[in-house]
Structures are given as C-alpha cells and as structure tokens.
Write an enzyme that holds these catalytic residues in place. Structure first.
Site, mmCIF file in Angstrom:
data_model
loop_
_atom_site.group_PDB
_atom_site.id
_atom_site.type_symbol
_atom_site.label_atom_id
_atom_site.label_comp_id
_atom_site.label_asym_id
_atom_site.label_seq_id
_atom_site.Cartn_x
_atom_site.Cartn_y
_atom_site.Cartn_z
ATOM 1 N N SER A 138 38.117 35.183 37.853
ATOM 2 C CA SER A 138 37.070 35.962 38.520
ATOM 3 C C SER A 138 37.365 37.455 38.540
ATOM 4 C CB SER A 138 36.861 35.468 39.957
ATOM 5 O OG SER A 138 38.016 35.710 40.741
ATOM 6 N N LYS A 175 40.262 39.643 45.610
ATOM 7 C CA LYS A 175 38.990 40.301 45.341
ATOM 8 C C LYS A 175 39.053 41.765 45.773
ATOM 9 C CE LYS A 175 36.725 36.667 43.896
ATOM 10 N NZ LYS A 175 37.974 35.932 43.599
#
Length: 222
Positions: A138, A175
């Site tokens: 991701s 993230k």
C-alpha cells in the site's frame, strides 16, 4: 577498577532507569530472574552474547556496561570482530525488528522479534525505538514489502509524517498522516491498493485509531 562490579552496578542502574523488574529484564534477555539478580549482585558474570542482549533490552550501547579502560574496550572489540559486526569506536544500540505490533502490548513485551538493527547511541538516547517489517504494497513506490523501517515510539506526529498506526485494534499499518480539525486521513501512496481513508475525531476515539510512532528511517538491503 573491578570490571565485574562496575558491570553489575550498571546493569541494575539501567534496568531501574527503564522501569523494568528483574523478571521483565530476564524475559527480554531469555534468562531467569534469579540469573539477572546474580548479574546485578556480582555473583554471576554474563557471557558476551548475554551482555549484548542486556544492552539491547536496556536500549544502551554495550560499552555503557564497561568502564572506559583499554582492557574492557578490547574485550568488546574482540567479541564484535569475531561475530562479524562492524566496529567503529563505540558500538551502536541494537533495536528489535518486529513482525507485527498488536494493540495493548508494550513494545518491550512483543515476542515476534525477527532480528535486530543498529542505531547510534546518540539517537537511542532521544527516545524508544523499534523496527518494523513492512507488509503489503500500500506504500509503494516509497516502501516495499519486507522493507525494514525504524520507528520512534510516540503517541503523536506532525501532519504529513509517515507513522505506524493501529486501527480498531488490528496489527499496525504504515501510512502517511494528514491532520485536520475534524479528524485525520491515512494515506497509502499506492492509491489503487489503499485509497485515502478519513477517520473523524469520534472514530479516532471509538474505534480507536492509535498512533504508535513516527517512521524516521528506511533500511533496505542493496
């Protein structure tokens, strides 16, 4: 100077500074608590490999466990050389590489340790650090699966920082964080895999969404 007495005193001193009991330090090192007691009162002398584990558990350089003498310096240098570790005046501090981070578990108690990386004593003195092995894609193309990231443990970060975050008690995710007055957005650079996800201030509390630490460095084999 009595090197054994100095080392035993330092083990006890740094253990107390870290807020660890003898049992907790023993669990981290892989020995019984009465063995740690023996190290601290000088009745037992730890082997060099155990000394490295103790130093790593206490987040210090192994040199901190010895007086600044030629003889103790040589003991450490020989051990490092024989075990294929680069030596440059002062040994760095080893921090664990974790395969996962689970909600509610102190970093120091996590047993899913894949290995160790080294940071400078100067950096180690600024806080608590650990490494995490990246899972998934991701964060490509900035981070790839199996990359090792160095994380400074802290409960908050600046907007725009890359952080290790727990969402709803699951394993940690890595993230970029964008902050707003009404919540935060978790951003994966590979938006085809992970579109930006917004969490309101209410969701941050109720899920919860918990920041574990700030990513400060990437370690990637050539």
């Amino acid at each position: 100077m009595d090197i054994r007495k100095y080392t035993s005193t330092k083990i006890k001193e740094y253990r107390k500074q870290r807020g660890l009991t003898q049992k907790e330090l023993g669990d981290l090192v892989g020995v019984k608590h009465n063995t740690i007691s023996g190290y601290e009162n000088g009745t037992n002398e730890p082997e060099q490999d155990i000394l490295f584990k103790i130093a790593s558990a206490l987040h210090i350089s192994i040199n901190e466990l010895f007086p600044e003498t030629k003889s103790s310096f040589q003991i450490n240098k020989n051990f490092i050389s024989n075990n294929g570790i680069n030596f440059s005046k002062r040994v760095g501090v080893q921090i664990p590489i974790l395969g996962s981070v689970i909600a509610g578990t102190p970093i120091s108690a996590i047993e899913d340790i894949l290995g160790y990386e080294e940071i400078t004593p100067e950096l180690a003195s600024t806080g608590t650090f650990f490494c995490l092995k990246v899972k998934g894609n991701s964060m490509e193309p900035r981070l790839f699966e199996d990359d090792i990231i160095v994380v400074k443990q802290q409960p908050d970060i600046e907007s725009g920082d890359v952080a290790v975050v727990l969402v709803n008690g699951d394993e940690a995710t890595v993230k970029q964080i964008k902050k707003a007055d009404n919540g935060i957005t978790l951003i994966g650079y590979n938006v085809a895999v992970y579109p930006p996800t917004f969490y309101s201030n209410e969701a941050i509390i109720n899920l919860p969404v918990t920041i574990i630490g700030k990513v400060i460095e990437l370690r990637r084999p050539f």
